[in-house]
Design a protein around this motif. Structure first.
Motif, PDB file in Angstrom:
ATOM      1  N   VAL A 128      43.360  18.072  27.139  1.00  0.00           N
ATOM      2  CA  VAL A 128      44.230  18.362  25.984  1.00  0.00           C
ATOM      3  C   VAL A 128      44.872  17.074  25.497  1.00  0.00           C
ATOM      4  O   VAL A 128      44.888  16.783  24.290  1.00  0.00           O
ATOM      5  N   LYS A 129      45.383  16.273  26.412  1.00  0.00           N
ATOM      6  CA  LYS A 129      46.044  15.020  26.019  1.00  0.00           C
ATOM      7  C   LYS A 129      45.027  14.024  25.457  1.00  0.00           C
ATOM      8  O   LYS A 129      45.343  13.263  24.545  1.00  0.00           O
ATOM      9  N   HIS A 130      43.815  14.047  26.021  1.00  0.00           N
ATOM     10  CA  HIS A 130      42.766  13.146  25.537  1.00  0.00           C
ATOM     11  C   HIS A 130      42.411  13.489  24.085  1.00  0.00           C
ATOM     12  O   HIS A 130      42.122  12.608  23.272  1.00  0.00           O
ATOM     13  N   GLY A 131      42.440  14.783  23.756  1.00  0.00           N
ATOM     14  CA  GLY A 131      42.135  15.211  22.385  1.00  0.00           C
ATOM     15  C   GLY A 131      43.188  14.799  21.377  1.00  0.00           C
ATOM     16  O   GLY A 131      42.920  14.769  20.171  1.00  0.00           O
ATOM     17  N   ARG A 132      44.353  14.481  21.827  1.00  0.00           N
ATOM     18  CA  ARG A 132      45.440  14.066  20.918  1.00  0.00           C
ATOM     19  C   ARG A 132      45.353  12.585  20.556  1.00  0.00           C
ATOM     20  O   ARG A 132      46.070  12.128  19.678  1.00  0.00           O
TER      21      ARG A 132
END
Length: 137
Positions: A128-132
């Motif tokens: 999820v954080k990587h997608g941001r």
């Protein structure tokens, strides 16, 4: 004998009652009548088992004197009889609480599936954080 639990009772000879003047509600009665009750339990004469006595001493805190007496004071009611009953009830409650042996904690290890769930949650959170992130230039 004063019953505490099914197998534990208290010797009334170990109790000593003292009546004091109470502060608080009572109007003019407060200035004239000693309605507050101070119960003093001599732990040496009480006949309590050693483990119960040790837990009671720890539980009593400031209510325990240097001589080994447990002091319980009640002044919440206007009458001496009700304060006497309240003080005795509080003392019995303390002794009952001390008579229950603490349950020993058994150390356990996390199961394999719980470790896997934790790692999966961490990987999901990382994704999820990587997608941001901003796209590479």
């Amino acid at each position: 004998m004063i019953p505490i639990t099914r197998i534990l009772s208290l010797d009334p000879a170990a109790l000593e009652e003292t009546f004091l003047r109470a502060s608080g509600p009572g109007g003019q009665n407060v200035n004239k009548v000693s309605t507050a009750v101070q119960l003093r339990l001599d732990l040496d004469r009480a006949g309590l088992p050693a483990p119960v006595r040790a837990r009671l001493e720890k539980l009593a805190g400031r209510r325990l004197t240097r001589e080994g007496h447990l002091l319980v004071t009640s002044q919440q009611h206007r009458s001496q009889d009700r304060n006497r009953a309240a003080a005795l009830t509080e003392m019995i409650r303390l002794i009952r609480q001390a008579s229950v042996a603490p349950v020993r904690r058994v150390a356990t290890k996390p199961t394999a599936s719980s470790r896997q769930r934790r790692l999966d949650a961490k990987a999901h959170r990382a994704a999820v954080k990587h997608g941001r992130r901003a796209p590479p230039e």
